[in-house]
Motif scaffolding. Structure first.
Motif, mmCIF file in Angstrom:
data_model
loop_
_atom_site.group_PDB
_atom_site.id
_atom_site.type_symbol
_atom_site.label_atom_id
_atom_site.label_comp_id
_atom_site.label_asym_id
_atom_site.label_seq_id
_atom_site.Cartn_x
_atom_site.Cartn_y
_atom_site.Cartn_z
ATOM 1 N N ALA A 1 66.074 34.310 35.608
ATOM 2 C CA ALA A 1 66.586 33.089 34.983
ATOM 3 C C ALA A 1 65.516 32.361 34.174
ATOM 4 O O ALA A 1 65.790 31.304 33.597
ATOM 5 N N ASN A 2 64.300 32.923 34.156
ATOM 6 C CA ASN A 2 63.180 32.354 33.399
ATOM 7 C C ASN A 2 62.938 30.885 33.764
ATOM 8 O O ASN A 2 62.890 30.001 32.899
ATOM 9 N N CYS A 3 62.789 30.650 35.054
ATOM 10 C CA CYS A 3 62.557 29.285 35.539
ATOM 11 C C CYS A 3 61.111 28.888 35.252
ATOM 12 O O CYS A 3 60.186 29.372 35.914
ATOM 13 N N THR A 4 60.924 28.022 34.297
ATOM 14 C CA THR A 4 59.566 27.615 33.906
ATOM 15 C C THR A 4 59.150 26.290 34.515
ATOM 16 O O THR A 4 58.018 25.851 34.308
ATOM 17 N N THR A 5 60.035 25.648 35.262
ATOM 18 C CA THR A 5 59.695 24.384 35.927
ATOM 19 C C THR A 5 60.084 24.468 37.397
ATOM 20 O O THR A 5 60.905 25.307 37.798
ATOM 21 N N ARG A 6 59.517 23.591 38.173
ATOM 22 C CA ARG A 6 59.841 23.545 39.608
ATOM 23 C C ARG A 6 61.309 23.202 39.816
ATOM 24 O O ARG A 6 61.950 23.725 40.742
ATOM 25 N N THR A 7 61.828 22.314 38.991
ATOM 26 C CA THR A 7 63.226 21.913 39.140
ATOM 27 C C THR A 7 64.155 23.092 38.894
ATOM 28 O O THR A 7 65.123 23.320 39.645
ATOM 29 N N GLU A 8 63.883 23.869 37.838
ATOM 30 C CA GLU A 8 64.712 25.040 37.551
ATOM 31 C C GLU A 8 64.625 26.060 38.676
ATOM 32 O O GLU A 8 65.641 26.653 39.072
ATOM 33 N N ALA A 9 63.431 26.272 39.191
ATOM 34 C CA ALA A 9 63.270 27.224 40.299
ATOM 35 C C ALA A 9 63.982 26.729 41.548
ATOM 36 O O ALA A 9 64.599 27.507 42.291
ATOM 37 N N ASN A 10 63.924 25.427 41.789
ATOM 38 C CA ASN A 10 64.583 24.862 42.966
ATOM 39 C C ASN A 10 66.090 25.093 42.913
ATOM 40 O O ASN A 10 66.716 25.407 43.932
ATOM 41 N N ASP A 11 66.680 24.936 41.734
ATOM 42 C CA ASP A 11 68.129 25.123 41.606
ATOM 43 C C ASP A 11 68.556 26.536 41.972
ATOM 44 O O ASP A 11 69.700 26.753 42.390
ATOM 45 N N GLN B 1 54.769 29.875 37.369
ATOM 46 C CA GLN B 1 53.515 30.515 36.948
ATOM 47 C C GLN B 1 53.787 31.891 36.354
ATOM 48 O O GLN B 1 53.126 32.319 35.395
ATOM 49 N N LEU B 2 54.768 32.592 36.916
ATOM 50 C CA LEU B 2 55.116 33.923 36.403
ATOM 51 C C LEU B 2 55.826 33.827 35.049
ATOM 52 O O LEU B 2 55.633 34.673 34.175
ATOM 53 N N CYS B 3 56.638 32.805 34.894
ATOM 54 C CA CYS B 3 57.478 32.694 33.695
ATOM 55 C C CYS B 3 56.796 31.842 32.626
ATOM 56 O O CYS B 3 57.228 30.731 32.307
ATOM 57 N N GLY B 4 55.724 32.325 32.096
ATOM 58 C CA GLY B 4 55.083 31.639 30.993
ATOM 59 C C GLY B 4 54.038 30.627 31.379
ATOM 60 O O GLY B 4 53.501 29.929 30.525
ATOM 61 N N GLY B 5 53.735 30.529 32.683
ATOM 62 C CA GLY B 5 52.708 29.588 33.110
ATOM 63 C C GLY B 5 51.355 30.260 33.171
ATOM 64 O O GLY B 5 50.766 30.610 32.158
ATOM 65 N N SER B 6 50.868 30.482 34.383
ATOM 66 C CA SER B 6 49.529 31.067 34.540
ATOM 67 C C SER B 6 49.510 32.561 34.256
ATOM 68 O O SER B 6 48.507 33.107 33.810
ATOM 69 N N TYR B 7 50.619 33.255 34.547
ATOM 70 C CA TYR B 7 50.609 34.712 34.469
ATOM 71 C C TYR B 7 51.403 35.270 33.294
ATOM 72 O O TYR B 7 51.014 36.232 32.667
ATOM 73 N N ASP B 8 52.570 34.665 32.983
ATOM 74 C CA ASP B 8 53.438 35.136 31.903
ATOM 75 C C ASP B 8 53.751 36.623 32.084
ATOM 76 O O ASP B 8 53.496 37.464 31.219
ATOM 77 N N ALA B 9 54.338 36.961 33.251
ATOM 78 C CA ALA B 9 54.618 38.363 33.588
ATOM 79 C C ALA B 9 55.816 38.885 32.800
ATOM 80 O O ALA B 9 56.785 38.160 32.541
ATOM 81 N N ASP B 10 55.769 40.154 32.405
ATOM 82 C CA ASP B 10 56.880 40.790 31.710
ATOM 83 C C ASP B 10 57.955 41.252 32.681
ATOM 84 O O ASP B 10 59.144 41.236 32.371
ATOM 85 N N GLU B 11 57.532 41.699 33.864
ATOM 86 C CA GLU B 11 58.476 42.153 34.876
ATOM 87 C C GLU B 11 57.833 42.004 36.253
ATOM 88 O O GLU B 11 56.624 41.824 36.377
ATOM 89 N N LEU B 12 58.684 42.068 37.267
ATOM 90 C CA LEU B 12 58.192 41.954 38.635
ATOM 91 C C LEU B 12 57.956 43.336 39.213
ATOM 92 O O LEU B 12 58.759 44.264 39.000
ATOM 93 N N HIS B 13 56.866 43.473 39.926
ATOM 94 C CA HIS B 13 56.623 44.714 40.659
ATOM 95 C C HIS B 13 57.292 44.619 42.021
ATOM 96 O O HIS B 13 57.636 43.538 42.501
ATOM 97 N N ASP B 14 57.500 45.744 42.631
ATOM 98 C CA ASP B 14 58.157 45.763 43.940
ATOM 99 C C ASP B 14 57.234 45.214 45.025
ATOM 100 O O ASP B 14 56.017 45.152 44.883
ATOM 101 N N ASP B 15 57.856 44.842 46.120
ATOM 102 C CA ASP B 15 57.146 44.457 47.344
ATOM 103 C C ASP B 15 56.182 43.294 47.156
ATOM 104 O O ASP B 15 55.007 43.378 47.519
ATOM 105 N N HIS B 16 56.658 42.202 46.608
ATOM 106 C CA HIS B 16 55.846 40.991 46.586
ATOM 107 C C HIS B 16 55.752 40.450 48.010
ATOM 108 O O HIS B 16 56.756 40.378 48.724
ATOM 109 N N PRO B 17 54.565 40.076 48.480
ATOM 110 C CA PRO B 17 54.472 39.477 49.816
ATOM 111 C C PRO B 17 55.200 38.137 49.855
ATOM 112 O O PRO B 17 55.283 37.419 48.856
#
Length: 417
Positions: A40-50, A71-87
Motif C-alpha cells: 500500500a506504499n505507506c509512507t507515514t505512520r498514520t497510513e501504516a497504522n490504518d 522507512q521501507l517505503c521511500g524513507g530510510s531504505y526505499d526498498a523495491d521489494e520485500l525479502h522473505d522471513d523478516h524477523p
C-alpha cells in the motif's frame, strides 16, 4: 561518556506445542501485515497504522511496524521489494526480561502475542553476553528494539542493549587486583603493593553466611509448602527469598568495584568461568550449595559494574588457584574451607587464609601474562583439574513451567503478566 550498543541473542528453549503455535501465528500475522502495508506504499505512520491495526498482533508489534514500513517505503531504505522471513520486530516496551537463578533455565523473556496475551519463555543465553543481560536486568543498560526470528527450526530473540561506558586510559603499568569468588566468602579482594606485599584484603564472609541461611530457608520452606499443595505460596515466598539474595549479590559486587577503584591504575582480575570443569563432583550436598550460590551471577555483576566504572577486567585460568601457595607455588592442603596450609617445609607461610591466598594467585597470574581475555577464551575449550566453584546459577533439574500469561504467576510470582 561513550555509549556502547550490543545485540544480545537469546535462544528460546524448545517451546511446547501451544507456544510453538502462538509464536508461528505471530510470525505469519507480522509477515502479512508488513507485506500489505508495504504494497500500500505507506509512507507515514498514520497510513501504516490504518493497515496494521486490522491484524491480530500486539500493540508493541504494530508500533514497530508503524516505524519500520515508512522507512521501507521511500524513507530510510526505499526498498523495491520485500525479502522473505523478516524477523518480527517489537518496541522495547513489550519485551520483559526476568532472572530466576534458582531454576534450571535462569533467564525468562515475555513475548507479547496479541493485546493482553503474552508468552513467558525460558531462554538460554550466550555466556559471553551474561554481563550485558545482568546490566539490562539491573536497569544499568537500556533495552532497544527486539526481534523474534526462526532459524533452522529454532526460535531466537535478538535484543539491542545500550549502556554508557567510561573511556579507559590505556596503560601498560596497571596494578592487578585479584577477586576470588568462593564458598566461605562470597568475594575476597586483594592485591600486592609496590613492594610485592599482599595488602589488607576485603573478605565478604558474613554475606556468605547470610546467603547460605537464605538458601537453606528456601529449600526447606518451599519444599514443605509444596508438600501441602501450596504451590502459589511457595513460589511467592521463594521469589522473596531470591530477591534478598539478589540484593546481597548486588551490594557485594558494588562494594568490590568500589574497593578496586581505590587502587592506583587497577585491572580487576577474575577467574575464567568457561574453564571451570562441568563434571566436577562434590557430592549431592555440596553440589546443591554451589548451584545455589550463583557464582556466575556474582561474577557477571562484578564484571559489568567494573567496566561501567572504567576499570579493565581480565580473566585467568582458575586451575589450582586455591591449592597453590602464593609464596612458593607449591601445592598445599585445605584442612578447612577457609584455611590453606603450605606443605613446603622451606616456605615461611605455614597456614594462610585460603580465599586471600586464592585472590593473590589470581592477581599474580595476570601479572605473569596468563590473561585469557582473548586467545584462550576464544578457543571454547575447558580446562581439566580446576578447583573453583562450578558455574551453577541454576538448579540441577528443570523447574520451568509450561504456562502462558494466565498461569505464569505460579512460576514468577510478582513478575506475572
Amino acid at each position: 561518556m561513550p555509549v556502547v550498543t550490543k545485540t544480545l541473542e537469546l535462544h528460546l528453549v524448545t517451546p511446547n506445542t501451544h507456544k510453538e503455535r502462538k509464536l508461528r501465528e505471530t510470525k505469519i500475522a507480522y509477515q502479512q501485515a508488513l507485506q500489505t502495508a508495504f504494497d500500500a506504499n505507506c509512507t507515514t505512520r498514520t497510513e501504516a497504522n490504518d493497515v496494521v491495526v486490522k491484524y491480530a498482533l500486539s500493540g508493541y508489534v504494530k508500533n514497530a511496524l508503524k516505524q519500520y514500513v515508512p522507512q521501507l517505503c521511500g524513507g530510510s531504505y526505499d526498498a523495491d521489494e520485500l525479502h522473505d522471513d523478516h524477523p518480527v520486530k517489537f518496541t522495547n516496551e513489550g519485551i520483559r526480561l526476568d532472572h530466576q537463578p534458582q531454576n534450571h533455565y535462569e533467564w525468562y523473556v515475555k513475548i507479547p502475542h496479541h493485546e493482553d496475551y503474552n508468552l513467558w519463555m525460558p531462554a538460554a543465553a550466550n555466556p559471553e553476553q551474561r554481563p550485558w543481560l545482568e546490566a539490562l536486568h539491573a536497569g544499568d543498560a537500556e533495552m532497544g528494539e527486539c526481534r523474534l526470528l526462526e532459524r533452522d527450526g529454532k526460535w531466537y530473540l535478538h535484543v539491542t542493549a545500550t549502556r554508557d561506558v567510561e573511556a579507559r586510559s590505556v596503560s601498560t603499568d596497571r596494578t592487578p587486583v585479584g577477586v576470588d569468588i568462593g564458598d566461605a566468602a562470597l568475594a575476597t579482594v586483594c592485591h600486592r603493593d609496590e613492594r610485592g606485599t599482599p595488602t589488607a584484603p576485603d573478605i565478604y564472609s558474613d554475606d556468605a553466611s547470610q546467603v547460605r541461611h537464605l538458601r537453606k530457608t528456601y529449600f526447606t520452606a518451599t519444599r514443605r509448602l509444596q508438600r501441602r499443595d501450596s504451590e502459589r505460596i511457595a513460589e511467592t515466598y521463594g521469589d522473596s527469598l531470591w530477591d534478598r539474595i539478589d540484593h546481597i549479590l548486588h551490594r557485594v559486587s558494588r562494594n568490590v568495584v568500589e574497593r578496586v577503584q581505590q587502587v592506583d591504575s587497577p585491572v580487576l582480575v577474575l577467574e575464567n568461568l568457561q574453564y571451570i570443569r562441568e563434571n566436577m563432583e562434590y557430592g549431592a550436598f555440596m553440589n546443591r550449595r554451589l548451584h545455589g550460590w550463583a557464582f556466575a551471577k556474582l561474577h557477571a555483576q562484578i564484571q559489568y559494574k567494573a567496566e561501567e566504572a572504567g576499570i579493565p577486567v581480565e580473566t585467568v585460568n582458575p586451575r589450582n588457584t586455591s591449592k597453590e601457595c602464593h609464596v612458593c607455588g607449591e601445592k598445599g592442603a585445605r584442612p578447612e574451607q577457609a584455611r590453606f596450609r603450605c606443605t613446603n617445609d622451606e616456605c615461611w607461610v605455614g597456614e594462610y587464609q585460603a580465599d586471600v591466598n586464592a585472590a593473590i594467585n589470581i592477581a599474580d597470574r595476570y601479572r605473569s601474562g596468563e590473561s585469557q581475555r582473548r586467545s584462550n577464551r576464544d578457543t571454547g575449550k575447558k580446562a581439566t583439574g580446576d578447583d573453583s566453584a562450578t558455574d551453577g546459577a541454576s538448579l540441577t533439574g528443570p523447574q520451568d513451567t509450561q504456562a502462558d500469561a494466565e498461569s505464569r504467576q505460579t512460576t514468577l510470582g510478582t513478575h506475572a503478566s
